[in-house]
Design an enzyme around this catalytic site. Structure first.
Site, short mmCIF file in Angstrom:
data_model
loop_
_atom_site.label_atom_id
_atom_site.label_comp_id
_atom_site.label_asym_id
_atom_site.label_seq_id
_atom_site.Cartn_x
_atom_site.Cartn_y
_atom_site.Cartn_z
N GLU A 180 33.57 15.86 84.27
CA GLU A 180 34.79 15.44 82.34
C GLU A 180 34.15 14.64 81.18
OE1 GLU A 180 35.99 15.20 87.75
OE2 GLU A 180 33.90 14.12 86.16
N HIS A 222 37.69 4.96 94.47
CA HIS A 222 38.49 5.67 94.11
C HIS A 222 39.37 5.34 94.12
CE1 HIS A 222 35.45 9.31 96.22
NE2 HIS A 222 36.40 9.99 95.38
#
Length: 323
Positions: free
Chosen positions: A57, A127
């Site tokens: 990322e 998450h």
């Protein structure tokens, strides 16, 4: 024709790419449209404008900043919101600040699309975060659409904007479907809220999928003679403080339902704006995730932790009680 929230996002991406060759997409597994957000776009626009990235990322977020500085308009898809913690520095301290630090000599038009959240999904602790408040705190433009029309309109406006914009698309909203005339779909202005339902007794402020919960509660309480106004800010930053103030001038009571943690959350900011600008007839209430919540994997426990309709109804009754 019925259009789902997810399809509206997909259509916004396709229309933006068709209108402007500088717009391109990047992210993990987007060529196979793992989340269906980018479905069909590889075939329409080719591999040069739909880029699969390595599982880093930090790398592809900084790559997008460089591409934007070179005149492109990148759109990044993140698979889960918690990945934003990995790139907070790249967005908040790099992309966000370049224009300010150069006196406006450069722009960084990157859009970060973040589908999903921990909202009753059983995605477990790492998450399930919903960190839109963090980006609003540092002044990054941040939107959370609640409807298919707004999903389309706010994403189109985000891509057109010359600043970085984070677009949160909560998992609880992705399946929402509305009857829409495709010819009426248009960009929606950033920083402008909407009254999703007018009312006179109490203002409920809600974002994203929680707008639907607020509307269901408003329908239920209408049968008890309680008139609930639902105000959807749509944009977390910049916040439509004038729209909020106008709503509270009608109702003089406030409840905020917010899918983020309580301390220093979005609900706290709404209450602060109300305290500065408005005179209320009773203390406002917040319906949020618990402080420091780490959402459990078990779906029943996940749902028990999340802000929901029962908590909202209790808060509305509390603010309607006479002091």
């Amino acid at each position: 024709m019925k259009l789902s929230y997810l399809k509206a996002l997909n259509r916004a991406l396709g229309d933006a790419m068709a209108d402007d060759p500088a717009v391109f997409l990047l992210g993990e597994d987007i060529r196979v449209a793992a989340s269906n957000l980018t479905a069909g776009l590889l075939g329409r626009f080719g591999p040069e404008r739909v880029l699969d990235t390595p599982l880093s990322e930090q790398a592809f977020t900084n790559f997008a900043t460089g591409a934007a500085l070179a005149g492109m308009r990148p759109v990044i898809e993140f698979q889960i919101p918690s990945l934003l913690f990995l790139v907070f520095e790249q967005i908040a301290n790099q992309a966000h600040k370049f224009s300010l630090m150069t006196g406006g000599q450069c722009t960084v038009p990157v859009t970060y699309v973040v589908p999903g959240s921990g909202s009753r999904t059983g995605w477990a602790g790492q998450h399930s975060d919903h960190p839109y408040t963090l980006f609003a705190h540092v002044g990054v433009k941040t939107v959370v659409p609640a409807t298919p029309a707004d999903a389309y309109g706010l994403l189109r406006s985000a891509i057109r904007d010359d600043d970085p914009v984070v677009v949160f698309a909560p998992s609880g909203a992705l399946g929402i479907r509305d009857d829409l005339d495709f010819t009426t779909l248009a960009p929606a202005p950033l920083g402008v809220g909407r009254v999703a339902r007018p009312g006179s007794d109490v203002t409920v402020v809600a974002l994203g999928h929680l707008v639907q919960d607020a509307l269901v509660v408003a329908d239920e309480l209408a049968g008890q003679g309680i008139s609930v106004e639902v105000f959807d800010p749509r944009t977390v930053y910049p916040l439509d403080a004038d729209g909020l103030t106008t709503s509270l001038a009608r109702t003089r009571r406030l409840v905020v339902i917010d899918d983020s943690n309580r301390t220093s959350g979005f609900a706290a900011e709404i209450l602060a704006v109300a305290a500065e600008r408005c005179t209320l007839d009773s203390p406002p209430r917040r319906v949020t995730r618990p402080d420091g919540a780490v959402l459990p994997f078990a779906l029943a426990l996940d749902r028990a932790v999340q802000p929901g309709r029962d908590h909202l109804i209790a808060a509305i009754h509390a603010v309607l009680e006479k002091p």
